[in-house]
Scaffold this motif. Structure first.
Motif, PDB file in Angstrom:
ATOM      1  N   UNK A 125      75.261  53.908  94.323  1.00  0.00           N
ATOM      2  CA  UNK A 125      74.512  52.965  93.496  1.00  0.00           C
ATOM      3  C   UNK A 125      73.349  53.680  92.820  1.00  0.00           C
ATOM      4  N   UNK A 126      72.969  53.165  91.654  1.00  0.00           N
ATOM      5  CA  UNK A 126      71.708  53.556  91.033  1.00  0.00           C
ATOM      6  C   UNK A 126      70.638  52.614  91.582  1.00  0.00           C
ATOM      7  N   UNK A 146      70.301  58.006  92.506  1.00  0.00           N
ATOM      8  CA  UNK A 146      71.687  57.628  92.754  1.00  0.00           C
ATOM      9  C   UNK A 146      71.957  58.005  94.203  1.00  0.00           C
ATOM     10  N   UNK A 147      72.453  57.041  94.977  1.00  0.00           N
ATOM     11  CA  UNK A 147      72.495  57.223  96.429  1.00  0.00           C
ATOM     12  C   UNK A 147      73.673  56.450  97.020  1.00  0.00           C
ATOM     13  N   UNK A 148      74.310  56.964  98.065  1.00  0.00           N
ATOM     14  CA  UNK A 148      75.339  56.184  98.755  1.00  0.00           C
ATOM     15  C   UNK A 148      74.730  54.927  99.372  1.00  0.00           C
ATOM     16  N   UNK A 149      75.413  53.800  99.312  1.00  0.00           N
ATOM     17  CA  UNK A 149      74.842  52.551  99.838  1.00  0.00           C
ATOM     18  C   UNK A 149      74.433  52.632 101.297  1.00  0.00           C
ATOM     19  N   UNK A 166      68.258  42.485  91.829  1.00  0.00           N
ATOM     20  CA  UNK A 166      68.924  42.455  90.522  1.00  0.00           C
ATOM     21  C   UNK A 166      69.923  43.601  90.445  1.00  0.00           C
ATOM     22  N   UNK A 167      71.015  43.374  89.703  1.00  0.00           N
ATOM     23  CA  UNK A 167      71.992  44.429  89.485  1.00  0.00           C
ATOM     24  C   UNK A 167      73.312  44.198  90.190  1.00  0.00           C
ATOM     25  N   UNK A 173      78.580  46.283  96.852  1.00  0.00           N
ATOM     26  CA  UNK A 173      78.468  46.832  98.204  1.00  0.00           C
ATOM     27  C   UNK A 173      77.746  45.822  99.096  1.00  0.00           C
ATOM     28  N   UNK A 174      78.471  44.821  99.606  1.00  0.00           N
ATOM     29  CA  UNK A 174      77.846  43.762 100.405  1.00  0.00           C
ATOM     30  C   UNK A 174      77.084  44.290 101.615  1.00  0.00           C
TER      31      UNK A 174
END
Length: 235
Positions: A125-126, A146-149, A166-167, A173-174
């Motif tokens: 995700x950003x 930018x990073x893994x959830x 927001x977004x 990615x719940x």
């Protein structure tokens, strides 16, 4: 700057949008139109100019969503912005799409703290966090990433303050929601950035003299940044 005339365009995500500020009036166009941004953005711009009775040459500046977002969408946006600015000799004002999301949440529900997460694909995700300043503008509290959830819990703020979300990253990615308490996607919620929310940040940048020429305008992808190496679990 109260009578500034600024055109805004954004194609960095699934949304294709344009907005035109003429003094206190803001005209907007927005379509969710994946994969046809290149065909839709210029007609949207022309529609706004026709409604306002203006030509490009009468504007003071042009602002665009500089990313992060989809690689193709960001490139389309910057290419169109460069072409329009070059032809009309307009200065450009690049604005972060994450910041625009946060500014949009302030517009629609009065949010003063926003965590933004845009789906970056490839299981990432950003990410950004923003807080409202005294001028009603959303300011970044940390470097956009930018990073893994699964690593986002390292970036979460301390509990005790109310944050709006927001977004598209929260829906994609719940598991992100499982790291939060007291937050949800219920109520007013902005999934995609809109060009009209570039404008307040662009007006401020114009007042500060933070313009670039068409030749100097560059996109921001975040994956190019060395910030990766600072995150836990990354080599």
């Amino acid at each position: 700057m109260s009578m500034s005339k600024i055109l805004a365009i954004d194609t960095a995500t699934e949304a294709c949008s344009a907005a035109l500020m003429v003094g206190e009036q803001v005209l907007t166009r927005c379509e969710v139109a994946p994969r046809v941004h290149a065909q839709r953005i210029l007609p949207l711009v022309q529609s706004l100019l026709d409604e306002a009775g203006l030509s490009l040459g009468e504007l003071d500046a042009l602002t665009f969503g500089r990313g992060p977002g989809s690689f193709t969408g960001v490139r389309i946006g910057i290419g169109v912005a460069q072409g329009l600015a070059f032809g009309a000799e307009l200065p450009l004002l690049p604005v972060s799409n994450l910041a625009a999301l946060a500014q949009g949440m302030h517009r629609i529900c009065g949010a003063d703290r926003v965590m933004t997460a845009i789906d970056a694909r490839m299981s990432e995700i950003y990410w950004g966090r923003y807080e409202l300043d005294a001028q009603g503008l959303m300011r970044s509290l940390e470097e956009e990433l930018v990073v893994p959830p699964q690593l986002i819990h390292e970036r979460l703020p301390e509990q005790g303050k109310e944050w709006q979300l927001a977004g598209t990253g929260w829906e994609a990615y719940p598991e992100l929601m499982q790291t939060l308490t007291g937050h949800s996607l219920e109520g007013e919620y902005l999934r995609l950035p809109e060009a009209q929310d570039l404008l307040p940040l662009a007006v401020d940048a114009l007042a500060r003299g933070e313009t670039v020429s068409a030749a100097e305008a560059t996109p921001v992808y975040l994956r190019d940044k060395v910030t990766w190496k600072k995150l836990p679990g990354r080599e």
